[in-house]
Design an enzyme around this catalytic site. Structure first.
Site, PDB file in Angstrom:
ATOM      1  N   GLY A 222       0.826  -1.201   0.000  1.00 50.93           N
ATOM      2  CA  GLY A 222       0.000   0.000   0.000  1.00 50.93           C
ATOM      3  C   GLY A 222       0.856   1.244   0.000  1.00 50.93           C
ATOM      4  O   GLY A 222       2.019   1.218  -0.399  1.00 50.93           O
ATOM      5  N   ASP A 334       8.693  -8.540  11.481  1.00 47.73           N
ATOM      6  CA  ASP A 334       9.334  -7.930  10.311  1.00 47.73           C
ATOM      7  C   ASP A 334      10.255  -6.790  10.747  1.00 47.73           C
ATOM      8  O   ASP A 334      10.244  -5.709  10.162  1.00 47.73           O
ATOM      9  CB  ASP A 334       8.285  -7.423   9.326  1.00 47.73           C
ATOM     10  CG  ASP A 334       8.863  -7.187   7.934  1.00 47.73           C
ATOM     11  OD1 ASP A 334       9.920  -7.778   7.612  1.00 47.73           O
ATOM     12  OD2 ASP A 334       8.266  -6.419   7.153  1.00 47.73           O
TER      13      ASP A 334
END
Length: 528
Positions: A222, A334
């Site tokens: 995104g 992450d």
């Protein structure tokens, strides 16, 4: 005129209207300069025999009009902040003033028939230019268009009565009136369409109580926008996760993660203010805006390996953010340089902010005979996330944080590979070289190197028991460090702000490299 309801703030609408009116007055000033100059060339140089009898008065009238245009453009619109009522007044004054001036010139040039048509055509030009440049409702455009063309139609009536026009007097007047009516209709319709489109675009940039200002980043899932809250006017970063990029299943997982992430309050975790879904299914969340910061990926790529003291200070802050998350059963999954932002907060330099908890993209490792889905970034993924991704725990974040420290110290990743599979296999099987071996010309504090290598242990049990334990070990390194201080950080950020402003002013590249003499710094530390 340009008030768009809740789609924008009154101040933004006012500023936008003033900028559009400034552009209009500027364009029309130079357009009239061209008209008057061309008249002078034709009447005084090329065709003096065609010169109207009252041309001197026409020059005076036109010059007065230009002076008024210049004074209001440069002296008022450019230099002052005007209220809505003043801007509306100037808009109507411009429209009517142009119409009256052109009408007077047309009547003064009664003995030169082409001048009548030139003035009428310029009136039409004024109307269409205003409709294009200044966004407004159809009703307001109809009023301003009438203000411009009504004097010209009145001038046509005067000319039909006193001058020798090409067409019969009544026909000349009727045709001028028809042209004015058609022009007003077209300008009104076009303005209504443009105004409506702008409302739609503004509405499309609205998510809940947040208005998107401009895009500041984009990734595989995104985009991130700088935005502001409609009521608080607080700068905010809004991240949009597009369903077609991440998949419906991942979108639901992201929404659950953001719900948990919004409960985190550690100062080194980026604050999440709000989240939701747009009517067309785009999931978004609003978070703390870190304007003026730099992520660690860009920091190392543009400024090179960092001093041990600075690396330890940054890693210790990230440990604090991870410890709170782990205590709340949240695993980041992450951790990587791009997800750690370095910024200034409250006058304090080198404040680390961890972003994107849980917003991790799936990696599919296809070996030919089987495929496996892994969560994380290949260069920073822990061995157990590859071999048994269903049983990962907080230790995967500590492994990734060790890999981040390795990258900051050496400027290189722990392992390099041509594909994601290559890197994942190396994380499972290969023994990483020590940072001091990879970058022998750069001083790496032995205590910090030991912490990084412990984080990179293959067995999760061989790493630190918790992020809090790792932070404690890092604080010892910080206490022993002599290659980075708070004063060094303040100087660095002062230079960084300067180079960023220079880069922005030059509008050439998004970043600018600032050389750092790490060689001499490391020599000083070794000899200390």
């Amino acid at each position: 005129m340009v008030r768009l309801g809740d789609a924008t703030t009154d101040e933004e609408a006012r500023a936008y209207l003033q900028s559009r009116l400034t552009a209009l007055w500027k364009v029309m000033f130079w357009a009239f300069v061209i008209l008057i100059t061309s008249q002078w060339v034709m009447y005084e140089v090329l065709y003096p025999s065609s010169r109207p009898l009252e041309q001197d008065i026409i020059y005076v009238t036109a010059t007065c009009g230009l002076v008024i245009l210049a004074v209001i453009w440069r002296g008022v619109l450019v230099r002052r902040t005007l209220a809505f009522g003043q801007l509306y007044g100037l808009d109507m004054f411009f429209a009517a003033g142009c119409g009256v001036t052109l009408s007077v010139v047309a009547v003064l040039a009664y003995d030169f028939q082409p001048a009548h048509y030139v003035c009428l055509i310029y009136g039409v030009f004024v109307v269409f230019t205003r409709a294009i440049v200044v966004p407004s409702t159809g009703r307001w455009t109809a009023l301003t268009s009438t203000g411009t063309l009504a004097p010209l139609v009145a001038g046509a009536l005067v000319l039909a009565l006193i001058a020798d026009v090409i067409a019969p007097g009544p026909m000349f007047f009727v045709l001028a009136a028809i042209l004015a009516g058609v022009t007003t209709l077209l300008a009104t319709t076009g303005s209504r369409l443009i105004y409506g489109l702008r409302r739609q675009v503004t509405a499309a940039m609205q998510l809940g109580q947040y208005t998107l200002d401009r895009k500041i980043g984009e990734g595989g899932m995104g985009a991130v926008y700088r935005a502001h809250h409609l009521m608080l006017r607080r700068p905010t970063a809004v991240k949009l996760l597009l369903p077609e990029r991440v998949g419906a299943d991942n979108l639901e997982r992201f929404e659950r993660e953001v719900q948990h992430m919004s409960q985190l309050t550690h100062p080194n975790t980026v604050a999440v203010y709000d989240y939701g879904r747009s009517p067309d299914g785009v999931f978004y969340y609003a978070m703390e805006y870190l304007g003026g910061g730099i992520d660690l990926e860009r920091l190392v790529r543009t400024r090179g390996p960092q001093p041990s003291g600075r690396v330890a200070h940054i890693l210790a802050q990230v440990c604090g953010a991870l410890h709170e998350a782990h205590c709340n059963n949240i695993i980041h999954r992450d951790i990587k340089p791009a997800n750690i932002i370095l910024c200034e907060r409250g006058g304090m330099p080198d404040v680390a902010k961890v972003v994107d908890f849980g917003l991790v993209k799936e990696i599919t490792t296809d070996t030919g005979s089987s495929a496996q889905v892994i969560l994380g970034t290949p260069a920073y993924v822990a061995p157990e996330a590859v071999t048994d991704p269903n049983t990962i725990g907080p230790a995967v974040d500590l492994y990734a944080l060790g890999a981040v420290g390795y990258f900051m110290l050496t400027g290189r990743r722990v392992f390099e590979g041509k594909t994601a599979v290559d890197m994942c296999i190396q994380h499972v099987t290969a023994i990483p070289r020590r940072p001091s071996e990879v970058a022998p010309s750069i001083y790496v504090a032995p205590e910090l190197e030991a912490i990084v290598m412990r984080c990179l242990a293959k067995n999760p049990a061989d790493r630190f028991p918790s992020a809090d334990d790792m932070a404690a070990a890092l604080r010892v390194v910080i206490g022993l460090s002599r290659d980075w201080s708070n004063d060094d950080a303040r100087v660095w950020w002062s230079e960084f702000r300067l180079t960023e402003r220079m880069a922005l002013a030059a509008s050439t590249t998004p970043t600018r490299t600032m050389p750092v003499d790490l060689g001499s710094r490391s020599l000083d530390v070794r000899n200390a």
